[in-house]
Write an enzyme that holds these catalytic residues in place. Structure first.
Site, PDB file in Angstrom:
ATOM      1  N   HIS A  21      11.599   3.512  -0.503  1.00 37.97           N
ATOM      2  CA  HIS A  21      11.703   2.812   0.778  1.00 37.97           C
ATOM      3  C   HIS A  21      11.990   1.340   0.497  1.00 37.97           C
ATOM      4  CE1 HIS A  21       7.642   1.294   0.166  1.00 37.97           C
ATOM      5  NE2 HIS A  21       7.143   2.515   0.158  1.00 37.97           N
ATOM      6  N   HIS A  24      10.058  -0.734  -2.230  1.00 41.52           N
ATOM      7  CA  HIS A  24      10.487  -0.606  -3.629  1.00 41.52           C
ATOM      8  C   HIS A  24      11.720  -1.466  -3.890  1.00 41.52           C
ATOM      9  CE1 HIS A  24       8.726   3.547  -2.793  1.00 41.52           C
ATOM     10  NE2 HIS A  24       7.915   3.055  -3.703  1.00 41.52           N
ATOM     11  N   CYS A 130      -9.464   9.299  -6.082  1.00 43.97           N
ATOM     12  CA  CYS A 130      -8.401   9.409  -5.077  1.00 43.97           C
ATOM     13  C   CYS A 130      -7.126   9.844  -5.782  1.00 43.97           C
ATOM     14  CB  CYS A 130      -8.165   8.082  -4.353  1.00 43.97           C
ATOM     15  SG  CYS A 130      -6.698   8.157  -3.271  1.00 43.97           S
ATOM     16  N   CYS A 133      -4.210   7.327  -5.257  1.00 43.58           N
ATOM     17  CA  CYS A 133      -4.277   6.140  -6.125  1.00 43.58           C
ATOM     18  C   CYS A 133      -4.250   6.527  -7.602  1.00 43.58           C
ATOM     19  CB  CYS A 133      -5.552   5.349  -5.873  1.00 43.58           C
ATOM     20  SG  CYS A 133      -5.654   4.571  -4.259  1.00 43.58           S
ATOM     21  N   CYS A 155     -10.353   7.267   1.042  1.00 45.60           N
ATOM     22  CA  CYS A 155      -9.831   6.078   0.363  1.00 45.60           C
ATOM     23  C   CYS A 155      -9.321   5.103   1.432  1.00 45.60           C
ATOM     24  CB  CYS A 155      -8.695   6.494  -0.564  1.00 45.60           C
ATOM     25  SG  CYS A 155      -7.703   5.121  -1.158  1.00 45.60           S
ATOM     26  N   HIS A 158      -5.392   5.120   1.328  1.00 41.25           N
ATOM     27  CA  HIS A 158      -4.676   6.333   1.716  1.00 41.25           C
ATOM     28  C   HIS A 158      -5.218   7.033   2.959  1.00 41.25           C
ATOM     29  CE1 HIS A 158      -3.151   5.784  -2.392  1.00 41.25           C
ATOM     30  NE2 HIS A 158      -2.061   6.321  -1.879  1.00 41.25           N
ATOM     31  N   LYS A 305       1.399  -2.215   6.310  1.00 44.09           N
ATOM     32  CA  LYS A 305       2.083  -2.168   5.030  1.00 44.09           C
ATOM     33  C   LYS A 305       3.084  -1.020   5.047  1.00 44.09           C
ATOM     34  CE  LYS A 305       1.581  -1.264   0.139  1.00 44.09           C
ATOM     35  NZ  LYS A 305       0.929  -0.397  -0.834  1.00 44.09           N
ATOM     36  N   LYS A 308       5.610   5.308   2.848  1.00 41.23           N
ATOM     37  CA  LYS A 308       6.004   6.584   3.424  1.00 41.23           C
ATOM     38  C   LYS A 308       4.805   7.268   4.083  1.00 41.23           C
ATOM     39  CE  LYS A 308       9.375   9.632   3.785  1.00 41.23           C
ATOM     40  NZ  LYS A 308      10.691   9.356   4.323  1.00 41.23           N
TER      41      LYS A 308
HETATM   42 ZN   LIG Z   1      -6.095   6.051  -2.529  1.00 43.78          ZN
END
Ligand SMILES: [Zn+2]
Length: 522
Positions: A21, A24, A130, A133, A155, A158, A305, A308
């Site tokens: 995306h 990056h 996680c 992560c 998390c 996430h 932020k 995706k």
């Molecule tokens: Zn995470």
């Protein structure tokens, strides 16, 4: 040990569990502009990017897609990650994949050396893991789930439940490096930047480091621990080593000595891995720590932020298909203060494209070329040096001032500031032409000398701009360089003396650099 003129710059290697995306692409462009600038300055430049292909998350994604993890990685690299580099004109010198043999073999070599030196031991670990992560989380990194995850710990990054894992693992004695790291941050304040990221890292390490679990036994998609093949290396420990293995660690000492240490450009969310774990690993191996770790800010869309998983991901081609890769590069480097968070919006992108690229720089270029063609048959006349006015001298002074100021900003990785300083020359040249009115001078034969000086000054300033903007706008400046009949390619012109560019005795026709775009309002 490299001398001061070598510049080795890296992006994070990107995780192949998904497609790119614009977040990056933003990191890639920032590193690319810095690499192009240094390369054009004549520094011994090496720009590395690549992909991170091991770990449980990739294994799960591949399995869910009915493929082996290697097949999945091959597909994503060929169809998404390599093409991204073309889409946004990235000039990387190398592309490493963590499944490359040069990487896998030398990760094992590195690990064996740490093991032999007593930095690795066996232990038991229990904690919240996680998968998103790929790390064990502290309780402070977790929060209570809501909705379908009600009653579970999730998390914070996430918003997905973590797993309670218990493993018999190999541990790296990272706690030994608490004080050496604090000494490093103290003696080299530039080691972690910007300041906000540095403060966060220092506070984190001051609380004391715990040893790091560096192997996994619950899955097998990774590099095997050399003395115990029932374990694979923790994916971050594996991934961080790419910066060394790509530079020749373990198999090309001469190359490694020439390139190392590197400047790492990373998102601030992974600065901790790069500014804590990575230098600790290097210290344990007796290697030099990185030159700098720079944690840039996040791209925000609607205040969130970009990622995706948050469904706000925008593919880079959605922008480049309409605006072109130069505009993509320019927009993100100019509109966002590098190091801070920045908001992306289509409105802002369209507005800057029109005002700054089309009307500002593009229009300046076409006006200057058109005037030399119309009033001087395409030949650039010499300036009458004995009759230079303050306005002419001011342009010459700005060419030098903008060059020096931009280079100084690049040294601090302040890419936005470098462009802003160069843009002073765009604005001054546009103002100069408006005030000098060459179209009026051209009507009066007695003003021929003055017309020659004005045309010469405008062409010279435009050439300096072309040299200075080449790292940001490689496509447009290549076209402009051809129209200005500059010597060789624009990348051959030493950027730290941009105003000394050569060639330019004639001009040739130039197509519009930033054509008008009809933006679909829907
Ligand atoms: Zn995470």
């Amino acid at each position: 040990m490299s001398d001061g003129s070598s510049f080795y710059i890296t992006t994070p290697i990107f995780y192949v569990n998904d497609v790119p995306h614009i977040g990056h692409a933003y990191t890639e462009v920032a590193a690319d502009v810095l690499a192009r600038w240094h390369r054009q300055a004549g520094d011994d430049t090496w720009f590395l990017t690549g992909t991170d292909e091991h770990g449980q998350k990739i294994l799960r994604t591949a399995t869910a897609n009915g493929m082996s993890p290697k097949e999945w990685a091959d597909k994503l690299v060929a169809e998404s990650w390599q093409p991204l580099l073309n889409t946004i004109d990235i000039s990387n010198d190398d592309f490493i994949r963590t499944t490359d043999e040069r990487h896998e073999v030398n990760v094992q070599l590195f690990l064996q050396r740490l093991y032999d030196a007593g930095y690795i031991y066996t232990g038991e670990y229990e904690g919240y893991y996680c998968v998103g992560c790929e790390e064990y989380k502290q309780l402070s990194d977790l929060e209570d789930g809501t909705g379908q995850y009600e009653g579970q710990l999730v998390c914070k990054i996430h918003s997905k439940p973590v797993e309670l894992l218990k493993e018999r693992n190999y541990f790296f004695r990272m706690s030994d490096f608490t004080q050496p790291l604090l000494d490093l941050y103290e003696s080299r304040p530039d080691f972690v930047q910007p300041e906000s990221v540095r403060n966060e890292i220092v506070q984190f390490v001051k609380r004391g480091l715990t040893d790091l679990s560096i192997s996994r036994q619950t899955f097998d998609w990774g590099i095997k621990v050399p003395w115990d093949e029932t374990h694979v290396v923790y994916v971050w420990f594996d991934a961080l080593l790419n910066y060394a293995t790509a530079a020749g660690y373990g198999y090309d000492q001469e190359k490694f000595d020439r390139l190392w240490p590197a400047t790492h450009i990373v998102g601030k969310d992974i600065a901790r891995f790069h500014a804590v774990i990575w230098p600790a690993m290097l210290m344990a191996a007796g290697l030099e720590v990185p030159k700098q770790v720079y944690g840039h800010g996040w791209l925000l869309v609607g205040g969130e932020k970009m990622s995706k998983s948050k469904l706000t991901g925008i593919a880079p081609e959605q922008i480049t298909d309409t605006f072109g890769s130069d505009a993509f590069r320019y927009y993100f480097m100019r509109a966002i203060n590098f190091g801070q968070d920045g908001s992306f919006s289509w409105e802002d992108l369209s507005a800057r494209y029109q005002a700054e690229l089309a009307n500002g720089f593009g229009n300046l270029a076409s006006r200057v070329i058109a005037m030399v063609t119309r009033y001087h048959g395409g030949t650039v006349p010499p300036a009458v040096e004995s009759a230079l006015t303050e306005a002419d001298l001011a342009i010459r002074a700005t060419e030098r001032r903008a060059t020096k100021a931009a280079d100084e900003a690049i040294e601090r990785l302040a890419v936005h500031e470098a462009i802003a300083r160069v843009w002073e020359l765009v604005d001054e040249l546009n103002g100069y032409i408006t005030l000098q009115e060459p179209w009026v001078l051209a009507k009066d034969p007695s003003k021929a000398d003055r017309l020659a000086t004005v045309l010469n000054t405008a062409v010279h300033g435009l050439g300096t701009l072309t040299v200075l903007l080449s790292p940001v706008l490689p496509e447009a400046t290549a076209k402009l360089w051809t129209a200005l009949t500059g010597t060789g390619t624009v990348q051959d012109q030493p950027i730290r003396a941009a105003w000394e560019w050569t060639g330019g005795a004639r001009v040739e026709p130039l197509e519009a650099l930033f054509p008008r775009i009809e933006v679909d309002a829907s």
